[in-house]
Write a protein that holds these residues in place. Sequence first.
Motif, short mmCIF file in Angstrom:
data_model
loop_
_atom_site.label_atom_id
_atom_site.label_comp_id
_atom_site.label_asym_id
_atom_site.label_seq_id
_atom_site.Cartn_x
_atom_site.Cartn_y
_atom_site.Cartn_z
N VAL A 1 -3.41 4.52 -27.98
CA VAL A 1 -3.50 5.92 -27.57
C VAL A 1 -2.43 6.76 -28.26
O VAL A 1 -2.69 7.87 -28.73
CB VAL A 1 -3.39 6.04 -26.04
N ALA A 2 -1.21 6.24 -28.34
CA ALA A 2 -0.14 6.98 -29.03
C ALA A 2 -0.50 7.24 -30.49
O ALA A 2 -0.27 8.33 -31.02
CB ALA A 2 1.18 6.21 -28.93
N LEU B 1 7.25 2.58 -30.18
CA LEU B 1 8.24 3.10 -31.13
C LEU B 1 8.15 2.42 -32.48
O LEU B 1 8.12 3.07 -33.53
CB LEU B 1 9.64 2.92 -30.54
N LEU B 2 8.08 1.09 -32.48
CA LEU B 2 8.04 0.36 -33.73
C LEU B 2 6.73 0.61 -34.47
O LEU B 2 6.72 0.84 -35.68
CB LEU B 2 8.23 -1.14 -33.47
N THR B 3 5.61 0.57 -33.75
CA THR B 3 4.31 0.75 -34.40
C THR B 3 4.16 2.17 -34.94
O THR B 3 3.57 2.38 -36.01
CB THR B 3 3.18 0.44 -33.41
N GLY B 4 4.66 3.17 -34.19
CA GLY B 4 4.61 4.54 -34.69
C GLY B 4 5.37 4.70 -35.99
O GLY B 4 4.92 5.37 -36.92
N SER B 5 6.52 4.06 -36.07
CA SER B 5 7.31 4.10 -37.30
C SER B 5 6.58 3.42 -38.44
O SER B 5 6.54 3.92 -39.57
CB SER B 5 8.67 3.44 -37.06
N VAL B 6 5.98 2.26 -38.17
CA VAL B 6 5.23 1.54 -39.21
C VAL B 6 4.05 2.38 -39.69
O VAL B 6 3.77 2.48 -40.89
CB VAL B 6 4.74 0.18 -38.67
N GLU C 1 4.13 12.30 -37.12
CA GLU C 1 3.27 12.44 -35.94
C GLU C 1 3.26 11.19 -35.06
O GLU C 1 3.42 11.28 -33.84
CB GLU C 1 1.83 12.77 -36.39
N ALA C 2 3.07 10.02 -35.66
CA ALA C 2 2.96 8.80 -34.86
C ALA C 2 4.27 8.48 -34.15
O ALA C 2 4.27 8.08 -32.98
CB ALA C 2 2.54 7.62 -35.74
N GLU C 3 5.38 8.66 -34.86
CA GLU C 3 6.68 8.37 -34.23
C GLU C 3 6.95 9.31 -33.06
O GLU C 3 7.35 8.88 -31.98
CB GLU C 3 7.80 8.50 -35.27
N TYR C 4 6.73 10.61 -33.28
CA TYR C 4 7.02 11.57 -32.22
C TYR C 4 6.05 11.43 -31.05
O TYR C 4 6.45 11.59 -29.89
CB TYR C 4 7.00 13.00 -32.77
N PHE C 5 4.78 11.15 -31.33
CA PHE C 5 3.85 10.95 -30.22
C PHE C 5 4.13 9.65 -29.48
O PHE C 5 3.76 9.50 -28.32
CB PHE C 5 2.40 11.01 -30.70
N SER C 6 4.79 8.69 -30.14
CA SER C 6 5.23 7.50 -29.41
C SER C 6 6.29 7.88 -28.39
O SER C 6 6.28 7.40 -27.25
CB SER C 6 5.79 6.47 -30.40
N PHE C 7 7.21 8.77 -28.78
CA PHE C 7 8.19 9.26 -27.81
C PHE C 7 7.50 10.05 -26.68
O PHE C 7 7.89 9.97 -25.52
CB PHE C 7 9.22 10.15 -28.50
N TYR C 8 6.47 10.78 -27.05
CA TYR C 8 5.71 11.54 -26.05
C TYR C 8 5.07 10.61 -25.04
O TYR C 8 5.12 10.86 -23.82
CB TYR C 8 4.65 12.37 -26.77
#
Length: 445
Positions: free
Chosen positions: A127-128, A71-76, A375-382
């Motif tokens: 991977v996310a 979650l944090l890395t996707g947001s960054v 994309e990164a944030e939502y794929f982290s949730f995925y």
Amino acid sequence: MQFGWYVNEWAAAAFSSTVLTVFLGPYLTGITKDAADAAGDVHPLGLSVPAGSFYPYTVSLSVLVSVAAMLLTGSVADRTGRHKELMCGFAFLGSLATMGMFFLSGDRYLLGAGLLVVANISYAVSVALSYAYLPGLASPDQRDKVSSTGWAYGYAGGGLLLIANLALFQGHDAFGLDAGTAVRICLASAGLWWALFTLVPLLRLPSRAGVAPGRTAVAGGTEAPTQDGEPAAGSLRELGRTLRGMREHPLTLLYLAAFLCYNDGIQTVVSQASIYGSEELGMDQTSLVTAILLVQIVAIGGALLLGRIAHRYGAKRTILGSLVGWVVTLALGYVMPAHQPAWFYALACMIGLVLGGSQALSRSLFSHLIPPGREAEYFSFYKISDRGTSWMGPLVFGLAYQVTGSYRSAIISLLIFFVIGFVVLLRVPVRRAIEAVGNPVPERL
């Protein structure tokens, strides 16, 4: 650019197939038992843990921490545009931890746990972040094909290294190696493979996960400044806004709920198939290893085949069809005779046929449901849906066995996940969900 992304799938799959699926669990458990006291317990951080439970507990810990890390890395990544640097950085970190598993010997179970936690978290985050590239790799009508091809590359890469490692392990005496040394070489080879092939996406992919034709980037496609100049603090605020903003896209959340259900069933079948084969069907170790390889090989063709079907009939219809295939596979597994390796191999082929395609198309369909620039944030949730709820299926499997005393009852109990997932996915109005997030609608859904 597509080739670089495909090779990234090829690289990362080695960790999943060689380390997590085959070698590390039994080996680390053996090391932990060697370090146990007379009661069979070890005492990490002053806690008493049965040696046989240490590995699954460690995996669970790594999954829980990876949820926050993704979650944090996707947001960054979305905030700074440094998708490639973060993706490859975590891949190299995970590969180093995996190569470090060569030094697992004696009673170094704590070293093994630490390396596993670092490697598994790094794998999940990398991977996310790689998934975030999918919307920019192809137009909406070509995305199913690209996702399926990437999944096929992953199974091919992971399967090729696994075949080589199994050959080394089975013939370790001929190479003058003891079994433990052979396992440690196999583990380290997965890290080396992961690191070497990650050089290709490092050189071929752009820093920011791009946007496909017909989509509009947000924030100008460049790094967005934070109010206080601290990217991490700003990303935490962005993450909070994303969590609140996801409620504005209930159809995307409904799709995630469907994926959560049927994917939990998929992951449980994959993880418990060896137990079912050995305990209920009487398969020996050689038959189990052969079945694992068959799943890897057939999944390559399965991913490509379902990708072609999706191009003609749409991703949603094809996923629904694959879920029917999973139901049929479980039903045949339930009635399968024991001590018949040929039938077990047929079951492995059926799993491989629907495994790669159902996962690849689920990923590509979700890519249409993401607001541009997130994309990164939502794929982290995925990926959290992929990893963070994987306890439900094994729980149902274990409870069914506890109540009935039969692994056949346990395996057929997993039908509930595919049935619920099918019903929920059937109710997702995909076209309206895509329009709601502002993306172009593919010709076939």
